[in-house]
Motif scaffolding. Sequence first.
Motif, PDB file in Angstrom:
ATOM      1  N   GLN A  79       0.835  -1.202   0.000  1.00  0.00           N
ATOM      2  CA  GLN A  79       0.000   0.000   0.000  1.00  0.00           C
ATOM      3  C   GLN A  79       0.872   1.255   0.000  1.00  0.00           C
ATOM      4  O   GLN A  79       0.566   2.225  -0.701  1.00  0.00           O
ATOM      5  CB  GLN A  79      -0.929  -0.014   1.211  1.00  0.00           C
ATOM      6  CG  GLN A  79      -1.919   1.130   1.217  1.00  0.00           C
ATOM      7  CD  GLN A  79      -2.854   1.050   2.401  1.00  0.00           C
ATOM      8  OE1 GLN A  79      -2.642   0.286   3.324  1.00  0.00           O
ATOM      9  NE2 GLN A  79      -3.893   1.862   2.366  1.00  0.00           N
ATOM     10  N   LYS A  80       1.960   1.232   0.745  1.00  0.00           N
ATOM     11  CA  LYS A  80       2.864   2.386   0.771  1.00  0.00           C
ATOM     12  C   LYS A  80       3.457   2.631  -0.617  1.00  0.00           C
ATOM     13  O   LYS A  80       3.518   3.774  -1.079  1.00  0.00           O
ATOM     14  CB  LYS A  80       3.981   2.147   1.792  1.00  0.00           C
ATOM     15  CG  LYS A  80       4.925   3.319   1.918  1.00  0.00           C
ATOM     16  CD  LYS A  80       6.008   3.035   2.937  1.00  0.00           C
ATOM     17  CE  LYS A  80       6.987   4.192   3.003  1.00  0.00           C
ATOM     18  NZ  LYS A  80       8.082   3.902   3.906  1.00  0.00           N
ATOM     19  N   GLU A  81       3.883   1.531  -1.285  1.00  0.00           N
ATOM     20  CA  GLU A  81       4.439   1.673  -2.638  1.00  0.00           C
ATOM     21  C   GLU A  81       3.396   2.245  -3.589  1.00  0.00           C
ATOM     22  O   GLU A  81       3.701   3.128  -4.398  1.00  0.00           O
ATOM     23  CB  GLU A  81       4.927   0.307  -3.154  1.00  0.00           C
ATOM     24  CG  GLU A  81       6.166  -0.196  -2.455  1.00  0.00           C
ATOM     25  CD  GLU A  81       6.521  -1.616  -2.878  1.00  0.00           C
ATOM     26  OE1 GLU A  81       5.800  -2.213  -3.709  1.00  0.00           O
ATOM     27  OE2 GLU A  81       7.532  -2.137  -2.366  1.00  0.00           O
ATOM     28  N   ARG A  82       2.172   1.761  -3.501  1.00  0.00           N
ATOM     29  CA  ARG A  82       1.107   2.264  -4.383  1.00  0.00           C
ATOM     30  C   ARG A  82       0.797   3.730  -4.094  1.00  0.00           C
ATOM     31  O   ARG A  82       0.546   4.509  -5.023  1.00  0.00           O
ATOM     32  CB  ARG A  82      -0.141   1.409  -4.233  1.00  0.00           C
ATOM     33  CG  ARG A  82       0.038   0.052  -4.867  1.00  0.00           C
ATOM     34  CD  ARG A  82      -1.203  -0.760  -4.835  1.00  0.00           C
ATOM     35  NE  ARG A  82      -0.980  -2.055  -5.457  1.00  0.00           N
ATOM     36  CZ  ARG A  82      -1.693  -3.120  -5.241  1.00  0.00           C
ATOM     37  NH1 ARG A  82      -2.712  -3.050  -4.414  1.00  0.00           N
ATOM     38  NH2 ARG A  82      -1.419  -4.258  -5.835  1.00  0.00           N
ATOM     39  N   MET A  83       0.830   4.073  -2.818  1.00  0.00           N
ATOM     40  CA  MET A  83       0.580   5.477  -2.474  1.00  0.00           C
ATOM     41  C   MET A  83       1.704   6.367  -3.013  1.00  0.00           C
ATOM     42  O   MET A  83       1.445   7.482  -3.492  1.00  0.00           O
ATOM     43  CB  MET A  83       0.452   5.633  -0.952  1.00  0.00           C
ATOM     44  CG  MET A  83      -0.807   5.031  -0.365  1.00  0.00           C
ATOM     45  SD  MET A  83      -2.316   5.724  -1.035  1.00  0.00           S
ATOM     46  CE  MET A  83      -2.297   7.320  -0.282  1.00  0.00           C
TER      47      MET A  83
ATOM     48  N   LYS B  60       1.233   9.294  -5.624  1.00  0.00           N
ATOM     49  CA  LYS B  60       1.753  10.632  -5.321  1.00  0.00           C
ATOM     50  C   LYS B  60       2.624  11.129  -6.478  1.00  0.00           C
ATOM     51  O   LYS B  60       2.515  12.283  -6.903  1.00  0.00           O
ATOM     52  CB  LYS B  60       2.562  10.592  -4.031  1.00  0.00           C
ATOM     53  CG  LYS B  60       3.142  11.922  -3.614  1.00  0.00           C
ATOM     54  CD  LYS B  60       3.960  11.772  -2.350  1.00  0.00           C
ATOM     55  CE  LYS B  60       4.673  13.064  -1.999  1.00  0.00           C
ATOM     56  NZ  LYS B  60       5.571  12.897  -0.874  1.00  0.00           N
ATOM     57  N   SER B  61       3.481  10.225  -6.984  1.00  0.00           N
ATOM     58  CA  SER B  61       4.351  10.588  -8.101  1.00  0.00           C
ATOM     59  C   SER B  61       3.536  10.965  -9.332  1.00  0.00           C
ATOM     60  O   SER B  61       3.830  11.959 -10.013  1.00  0.00           O
ATOM     61  CB  SER B  61       5.298   9.428  -8.413  1.00  0.00           C
ATOM     62  OG  SER B  61       6.039   9.687  -9.561  1.00  0.00           O
ATOM     63  N   LEU B  62       2.513  10.177  -9.633  1.00  0.00           N
ATOM     64  CA  LEU B  62       1.654  10.479 -10.783  1.00  0.00           C
ATOM     65  C   LEU B  62       0.938  11.816 -10.605  1.00  0.00           C
ATOM     66  O   LEU B  62       0.817  12.602 -11.563  1.00  0.00           O
ATOM     67  CB  LEU B  62       0.635   9.359 -10.997  1.00  0.00           C
ATOM     68  CG  LEU B  62       1.173   8.061 -11.569  1.00  0.00           C
ATOM     69  CD1 LEU B  62       0.078   6.998 -11.576  1.00  0.00           C
ATOM     70  CD2 LEU B  62       1.719   8.264 -12.962  1.00  0.00           C
ATOM     71  N   CYS B  63       0.471  12.071  -9.392  1.00  0.00           N
ATOM     72  CA  CYS B  63      -0.198  13.352  -9.130  1.00  0.00           C
ATOM     73  C   CYS B  63       0.777  14.516  -9.314  1.00  0.00           C
ATOM     74  O   CYS B  63       0.411  15.559  -9.900  1.00  0.00           O
ATOM     75  CB  CYS B  63      -0.779  13.375  -7.718  1.00  0.00           C
ATOM     76  SG  CYS B  63      -2.261  12.376  -7.541  1.00  0.00           S
TER      77      CYS B  63
END
Length: 165
Positions: free
Chosen positions: A99-103, A107-110
């Motif tokens: 979940q941390k990696e996906r977040m 965040k990077s995509l945003c």
Amino acid sequence: MFLANSPQMGPIKNILKENRDRFRTIITKSFQTMQQKVEDILRLQYEQRQKLYEEYSLQIMNLNSKLNMDADQVKKQAEKLSSIFTEHRMFVLQSLVLQKERMEEFKSLCEQYLEKLEVLKYSGGNSVAEELRLLIDTLEIKLLTVNRQQESIAARLSLLDVLLS
């Protein structure tokens, strides 16, 4: 003492002696009977205590073996629960890491989206128009190339037709 030496006292003494002997016999038999009853009661109580002791000993041994079996089962269940808990903990930790990696990816995509939005905002839309022009130019070049290739193929076919006829 006067009466003790009188002739009539002899039969009374005999009667009293007989009564005393009879009472002694009755009392002795009563004591013997009582003593026998007490001994019988004590023997019966001893036998009953022994029987109770044996029954309770057997029950306690059975209970002890059942308690030992239950304790073994509880120990096995505790080990299983511990194993399940460890697996669950590992699963939760892995889920948290994922979940941390996906977040972080989100965040990077945003951040990339916001950067591109800023670039688009400051460029005033020129970059989109330029990209469209480049795409149109590229398509025109590809169309011209395809057209020329078709014309050259058609010319070759005509030459072949002329030669073969």
